[in-house]
Design a protein around this motif. Structure first.
Motif, PDB file in Angstrom:
ATOM      1  N   LEU A  71       0.817  -1.201   0.000  1.00  0.00           N
ATOM      2  CA  LEU A  71       0.000   0.000   0.000  1.00  0.00           C
ATOM      3  C   LEU A  71       0.862   1.268   0.000  1.00  0.00           C
ATOM      4  N   ASP A  72       1.976   1.227   0.706  1.00  0.00           N
ATOM      5  CA  ASP A  72       2.927   2.346   0.652  1.00  0.00           C
ATOM      6  C   ASP A  72       3.384   2.577  -0.785  1.00  0.00           C
ATOM      7  N   ILE A  73       3.742   1.484  -1.441  1.00  0.00           N
ATOM      8  CA  ILE A  73       4.260   1.590  -2.815  1.00  0.00           C
ATOM      9  C   ILE A  73       3.133   1.982  -3.768  1.00  0.00           C
ATOM     10  N   SER A  94      10.199  11.518  -2.645  1.00  0.00           N
ATOM     11  CA  SER A  94       9.235  10.729  -1.875  1.00  0.00           C
ATOM     12  C   SER A  94       9.930   9.922  -0.802  1.00  0.00           C
ATOM     13  N   GLU A  95       9.226   9.699   0.304  1.00  0.00           N
ATOM     14  CA  GLU A  95       9.765   8.851   1.363  1.00  0.00           C
ATOM     15  C   GLU A  95      10.104   7.457   0.835  1.00  0.00           C
ATOM     16  N   GLU A  96       9.360   7.011  -0.170  1.00  0.00           N
ATOM     17  CA  GLU A  96       9.531   5.641  -0.658  1.00  0.00           C
ATOM     18  C   GLU A  96      10.616   5.496  -1.715  1.00  0.00           C
ATOM     19  N   LEU A  97      11.237   6.591  -2.110  1.00  0.00           N
ATOM     20  CA  LEU A  97      12.248   6.511  -3.177  1.00  0.00           C
ATOM     21  C   LEU A  97      13.587   7.030  -2.660  1.00  0.00           C
ATOM     22  N   PHE A 117       6.711  14.288  -1.095  1.00  0.00           N
ATOM     23  CA  PHE A 117       5.578  13.724  -0.354  1.00  0.00           C
ATOM     24  C   PHE A 117       5.936  12.471   0.436  1.00  0.00           C
ATOM     25  N   ASP A 118       5.144  12.261   1.472  1.00  0.00           N
ATOM     26  CA  ASP A 118       5.110  11.007   2.218  1.00  0.00           C
ATOM     27  C   ASP A 118       3.812  10.337   1.775  1.00  0.00           C
ATOM     28  N   PRO A 119       3.910   9.324   0.895  1.00  0.00           N
ATOM     29  CA  PRO A 119       2.676   8.802   0.288  1.00  0.00           C
ATOM     30  C   PRO A 119       1.714   8.194   1.299  1.00  0.00           C
ATOM     31  N   LEU A 120       2.255   7.525   2.308  1.00  0.00           N
ATOM     32  CA  LEU A 120       1.392   6.958   3.346  1.00  0.00           C
ATOM     33  C   LEU A 120       2.080   7.159   4.687  1.00  0.00           C
ATOM     34  N   ASP A 121       1.492   8.023   5.483  1.00  0.00           N
ATOM     35  CA  ASP A 121       2.048   8.321   6.800  1.00  0.00           C
ATOM     36  C   ASP A 121       1.247   7.560   7.857  1.00  0.00           C
ATOM     37  N   GLY A 122       1.995   6.935   8.784  1.00  0.00           N
ATOM     38  CA  GLY A 122       1.330   6.128   9.807  1.00  0.00           C
ATOM     39  C   GLY A 122       0.993   4.756   9.255  1.00  0.00           C
TER      40      GLY A 122
HETATM   41 MN    MN Z   1       5.228   6.953   5.010  1.00  0.00          MN
END
Ligand code: MN
Ligand code: AHG
Ligand code: MN
Length: 338
Positions: A71-73, A94-97, A117-122
């Motif tokens: 889901l993060d990705i 991005s936080e994920e990259l 961006f932080d695509p999914l925080d928490g």
């Molecule tokens: Mn995150």
């Protein structure tokens, strides 16, 4: 014919705002609407997270950890996708990259903005059905349009943000964004699939009753931060209390509540992690911008968050943010830290 329209959609609102500036190109409005589209897609998947868990139990291979990661990705790809295919964004962080992504096509190279961006925080809260979110920050690029954007475009201090916002996937899904003209909140109406203006011109109350901090780290905080936390616990009617402690572990949800109702959120450095946990570029700067635009304040304990000159994409910082009077009181303790 008189059309009785009380509630504006996100699209109507951004267009209305743009029409007040005849010279505006509409790029920022378009970017904010693109983010809204990605948010709706992510919202659909977030709402299915529990269902994924049931299917997993029924014999599918994935453990929950993998689903959460997916889901993060997924969220990362949705936000990156709309920005890449839109007309306003030259590149993203991005936080994920691991590194910044320069889009480098003709339209993107001529675009005005970069987004982090932080695509999914928490995201650790997905599997237990607790609110999570997306956080983003928009900068006007420094490099000249017409060529690919550069690292310097991304490493700008927060005080150069032109917009910032978050989406909270909660009991309802909300999109809140700030520009220098103010902070506005939109609630997703699932019946029509549109974000509708529900919280115009948000102001953070100057004071509140909530303090938010991870008490599990208490003995790893500096003594003066512990002193302030003790003060929060001892408040009573004579000095603005009593206070309530609320900490969900999704910063989006914690700061959203404090923004609406008044409060203070803290993620200090610890003995293990003196630089704290939260990331400057896509977690702290956007919230600092939003909360300041709503009348609050944000610091790293020493200086204004938005005045920090970033040096790398994933750098961390201690973070204190919230209602202005509560931040002022906190400062009297932070000032004792040498
Ligand atoms: Mn995150
Ligand atoms: P992310 O899911 O993007 O990694 O961020 C989680 C963050 C933030 O949302 C939250 O406030 C904080 O981590 C909670 O950390 P602790 O569990 O250490 O308190
Ligand atoms: Mn995060």
């Amino acid at each position: 014919m008189i059309v009785n329209r009380k509630i504006l959609t996100l699209d109507e609102f951004t267009i209305q705002q743009m029409r007040q500036f005849p010279s505006a190109t509409g790029e920022l409005s378009s970017l904010l609407r693109d983010i809204g589209l990605a948010a709706k897609r992510v919202n659909v998947e977030v709402n299915k997270a529990g269902l994924v868990d049931i299917l997993g139990d029924a014999g599918s291979v994935n453990v929950q950890g993998e689903d959460v990661k997916k889901l993060d990705i997924y969220a990362n790809n949705q936000f990156m996708g709309v920005l890449q295919h839109g007309i306003s964004c030259a590149g993203i962080g991005s936080e994920e990259l691991d590194d910044f992504v320069v889009f480098d096509d003709e339209i993107s190279n001529n675009s005005k903005y970069v987004v982090q961006f932080d695509p999914l925080d928490g995201s650790g809260n997905i599997d237990v059905n607790i609110s999570i979110g997306t956080i983003f920050s928009v900068y006007r690029r420094i490099s000249k349009p017409g060529v690919p954007c550069t690292k310097e475009d991304f490493l700008q201090p927060g005080n150069r943000q032109v917009a910032a916002g978050y989406i909270i996937y909660g009991s309802s899904t909300m999109y809140v964004y700030a520009t220098k003209r103010g902070v506005n909140g939109f609630t997703l109406d699932p019946a029509i699939g549109e974000f509708c203006l529900s919280h115009p011109d948000i102001k953070c109350p100057p004071s509140g009753k909530v303090y938010s901090v991870n008490h599990g780290n208490f003995f790893q905080y500096n003594e003066h931060i512990r002193e302030y936390i003790n003060v929060c616990q001892k408040k009573d009617k004579t000095n603005g209390g009593p206070y309530t402690q609320r900490y969900i572990g999704s910063m989006v949800a914690d700061v959203h509540r404090n923004l609406m109702k008044g409060g203070i959120f803290m993620y200090p450095g610890t003995t293990d992690k003196p630089g704290g946990k939260l990331r400057l570029l896509y977690e702290c700067n956007p919230f600092a911008f939003i909360v300041e635009m709503a009348g609050g304040r944000a610091t790293d304990g020493k200086q204004r968050i938005m005045d920090i000159q970033p040096t790398e994409l994933h750098q961390r910082t201690p973070f204190f943010v919230g209602s202005v009077d509560m931040m002022d009181e906190l400062d009297t303790y932070l000032e004792k830290i040498k």
